[in-house]
Design a protein around this motif. Sequence first.
Motif, PDB file in Angstrom:
ATOM      1  N   ALA A 127       0.812  -1.217   0.000  1.00 12.21           N
ATOM      2  CA  ALA A 127       0.000   0.000   0.000  1.00 12.21           C
ATOM      3  C   ALA A 127       0.845   1.266   0.000  1.00 12.21           C
ATOM      4  O   ALA A 127       0.417   2.305  -0.507  1.00 12.21           O
ATOM      5  CB  ALA A 127      -0.936  -0.003   1.211  1.00 12.21           C
ATOM      6  N   GLN A 128       2.063   1.224   0.563  1.00  9.50           N
ATOM      7  CA  GLN A 128       2.904   2.424   0.607  1.00  9.50           C
ATOM      8  C   GLN A 128       3.740   2.615  -0.650  1.00  9.50           C
ATOM      9  O   GLN A 128       4.392   3.643  -0.806  1.00  9.50           O
ATOM     10  CB  GLN A 128       3.822   2.388   1.832  1.00  9.50           C
ATOM     11  N   GLY A 129       3.757   1.616  -1.518  1.00 12.70           N
ATOM     12  CA  GLY A 129       4.358   1.799  -2.825  1.00 12.70           C
ATOM     13  C   GLY A 129       5.816   1.467  -2.962  1.00 12.70           C
ATOM     14  O   GLY A 129       6.425   1.737  -4.011  1.00 12.70           O
ATOM     15  N   GLY A 130       6.448   0.866  -1.952  1.00 18.82           N
ATOM     16  CA  GLY A 130       7.848   0.482  -2.066  1.00 18.82           C
ATOM     17  C   GLY A 130       8.057  -0.582  -3.130  1.00 18.82           C
ATOM     18  O   GLY A 130       7.212  -1.471  -3.307  1.00 18.82           O
ATOM     19  N   ASP A 131       9.166  -0.496  -3.838  1.00 18.51           N
ATOM     20  CA  ASP A 131       9.451  -1.410  -4.944  1.00 18.51           C
ATOM     21  C   ASP A 131      10.206  -2.638  -4.437  1.00 18.51           C
ATOM     22  O   ASP A 131      11.242  -2.510  -3.773  1.00 18.51           O
ATOM     23  CB  ASP A 131      10.281  -0.684  -6.001  1.00 18.51           C
ATOM     24  N   ILE A 132       9.712  -3.820  -4.755  1.00 17.02           N
ATOM     25  CA  ILE A 132      10.308  -5.047  -4.250  1.00 17.02           C
ATOM     26  C   ILE A 132      11.705  -5.266  -4.817  1.00 17.02           C
ATOM     27  O   ILE A 132      12.643  -5.621  -4.085  1.00 17.02           O
ATOM     28  CB  ILE A 132       9.397  -6.250  -4.549  1.00 17.02           C
ATOM     29  N   ALA A 133      11.877  -5.065  -6.116  1.00 20.80           N
ATOM     30  CA  ALA A 133      13.187  -5.291  -6.721  1.00 20.80           C
ATOM     31  C   ALA A 133      14.233  -4.365  -6.115  1.00 20.80           C
ATOM     32  O   ALA A 133      15.348  -4.796  -5.773  1.00 20.80           O
ATOM     33  CB  ALA A 133      13.111  -5.097  -8.231  1.00 20.80           C
ATOM     34  N   ALA A 134      13.898  -3.094  -5.970  1.00 24.81           N
ATOM     35  CA  ALA A 134      14.835  -2.127  -5.397  1.00 24.81           C
ATOM     36  C   ALA A 134      15.127  -2.450  -3.937  1.00 24.81           C
ATOM     37  O   ALA A 134      16.260  -2.290  -3.467  1.00 24.81           O
ATOM     38  CB  ALA A 134      14.273  -0.714  -5.530  1.00 24.81           C
ATOM     39  N   THR A 135      14.103  -2.915  -3.220  1.00 24.40           N
ATOM     40  CA  THR A 135      14.280  -3.267  -1.812  1.00 24.40           C
ATOM     41  C   THR A 135      15.248  -4.428  -1.657  1.00 24.40           C
ATOM     42  O   THR A 135      16.150  -4.405  -0.816  1.00 24.40           O
ATOM     43  CB  THR A 135      12.921  -3.625  -1.188  1.00 24.40           C
ATOM     44  N   CYS A 136      15.075  -5.458  -2.460  1.00 28.98           N
ATOM     45  CA  CYS A 136      15.958  -6.624  -2.373  1.00 28.98           C
ATOM     46  C   CYS A 136      17.388  -6.274  -2.761  1.00 28.98           C
ATOM     47  O   CYS A 136      18.348  -6.720  -2.108  1.00 28.98           O
ATOM     48  CB  CYS A 136      15.428  -7.748  -3.255  1.00 28.98           C
ATOM     49  N   ALA A 137      17.544  -5.468  -3.795  1.00 21.82           N
ATOM     50  CA  ALA A 137      18.883  -5.081  -4.236  1.00 21.82           C
ATOM     51  C   ALA A 137      19.601  -4.274  -3.156  1.00 21.82           C
ATOM     52  O   ALA A 137      20.812  -4.398  -2.969  1.00 21.82           O
ATOM     53  CB  ALA A 137      18.811  -4.285  -5.534  1.00 21.82           C
ATOM     54  N   ALA A 138      18.839  -3.463  -2.427  1.00 25.47           N
ATOM     55  CA  ALA A 138      19.440  -2.559  -1.442  1.00 25.47           C
ATOM     56  C   ALA A 138      19.669  -3.220  -0.091  1.00 25.47           C
ATOM     57  O   ALA A 138      20.649  -2.922   0.596  1.00 25.47           O
ATOM     58  CB  ALA A 138      18.555  -1.328  -1.271  1.00 25.47           C
ATOM     59  N   GLY A 139      18.763  -4.102   0.323  1.00 22.46           N
ATOM     60  CA  GLY A 139      18.754  -4.528   1.715  1.00 22.46           C
ATOM     61  C   GLY A 139      19.182  -5.941   2.026  1.00 22.46           C
ATOM     62  O   GLY A 139      19.462  -6.257   3.189  1.00 22.46           O
ATOM     63  N   CYS A 140      19.242  -6.814   1.034  1.00 18.31           N
ATOM     64  CA  CYS A 140      19.661  -8.186   1.323  1.00 18.31           C
ATOM     65  C   CYS A 140      21.129  -8.224   1.739  1.00 18.31           C
ATOM     66  O   CYS A 140      21.941  -7.422   1.283  1.00 18.31           O
ATOM     67  CB  CYS A 140      19.465  -9.073   0.094  1.00 18.31           C
ATOM     68  N   ASN A 141      21.447  -9.174   2.616  1.00 15.60           N
ATOM     69  CA  ASN A 141      22.847  -9.391   2.966  1.00 15.60           C
ATOM     70  C   ASN A 141      23.476 -10.370   1.972  1.00 15.60           C
ATOM     71  O   ASN A 141      22.838 -10.764   0.989  1.00 15.60           O
ATOM     72  CB  ASN A 141      22.982  -9.866   4.410  1.00 15.60           C
ATOM     73  N   THR A 142      24.698 -10.781   2.230  1.00 15.42           N
ATOM     74  CA  THR A 142      25.371 -11.658   1.277  1.00 15.42           C
ATOM     75  C   THR A 142      24.770 -13.058   1.229  1.00 15.42           C
ATOM     76  O   THR A 142      25.008 -13.806   0.278  1.00 15.42           O
ATOM     77  CB  THR A 142      26.880 -11.760   1.600  1.00 15.42           C
ATOM     78  N   GLN A 143      23.971 -13.412   2.251  1.00 19.38           N
ATOM     79  CA  GLN A 143      23.267 -14.698   2.249  1.00 19.38           C
ATOM     80  C   GLN A 143      21.905 -14.608   1.561  1.00 19.38           C
ATOM     81  O   GLN A 143      21.149 -15.574   1.543  1.00 19.38           O
ATOM     82  CB  GLN A 143      23.068 -15.199   3.685  1.00 19.38           C
TER      83      GLN A 143
END
Length: 271
Positions: A215-231
């Motif tokens: 609902a807030q409009g955050g992008d999943i692809a951008a979120t994963c690219a930015a926030g995932c760790n090396t695992q």
Amino acid sequence: MSFINTLNAAWIKSNSLLMVGLDPDITKMPAELAGRPDSIFQFCKQIVDATAPFVCGFKPQIAYFAAERAEGQLEDLCAYIRETYPQLPLVLDAKRGDIGATATQYAKEVFGRYNAHAVTVSPYLGADSVDPYLEWEDRGVIVLCRTSNPGGSDLQFLMTDGVPLYLRVADLVANKWNKTGQCGLVVGATFPKELAAVRKAVGNDIPLLVPGIGAQGGDIAATCAAGCNTQKTGMMINSSRAILYAKGPGHWTEAAAAAAKQTRDDINAHR
């Protein structure tokens, strides 16, 4: 197990970074629950059962319960989740922040009364306001850092010795407050640049609670690219309204399950 160990196991076993936020709005509940004295509990319980196969945890927001004098139903819900899905972390979204003596009582509330695995807290009053939560060494303390709302920039972007305040908070949590390895940070999906900066600042081991998709409009692809760790883990990506009140064929629980599965799959496709 500790909160961190439970979360690490949930990421692997569930193959999911999705966390479902439980924000029960009585004006949006199904007609079949209208008039029931336990309608909030029943709504959330059915959402939990429908979405549990697709998530790494649940995040009840205490305000939605307290506003309806439904703290007893929240207790029942937390007990149900802990007993039925012990492998899934239960994060109580309370955003507590007060001086030490009062914080001690808040910690007793969230970890004793509600038996949450973790709680969200504000860092604004400093270390002594966070310490009472850290005394519960098997529980998680998730500190507000770069929140998903636009107004967060009013304070979080203030520069302190050339560093924005949100990164100062990230550094405090990672390098001073996280002595027992139980801390996390709240960073919104609506600000992927800042999410990436926080991940870089704190390394692999600090989990991030990431609201703002759906609902807030955050992008999943951008979120994963930015926030995932090396695992390719490291995040609890929260979605609330988009799943709780999803539209689709069949019963409302089927629509919620379908929305949760689709969100889980979308996240997995990008991590």
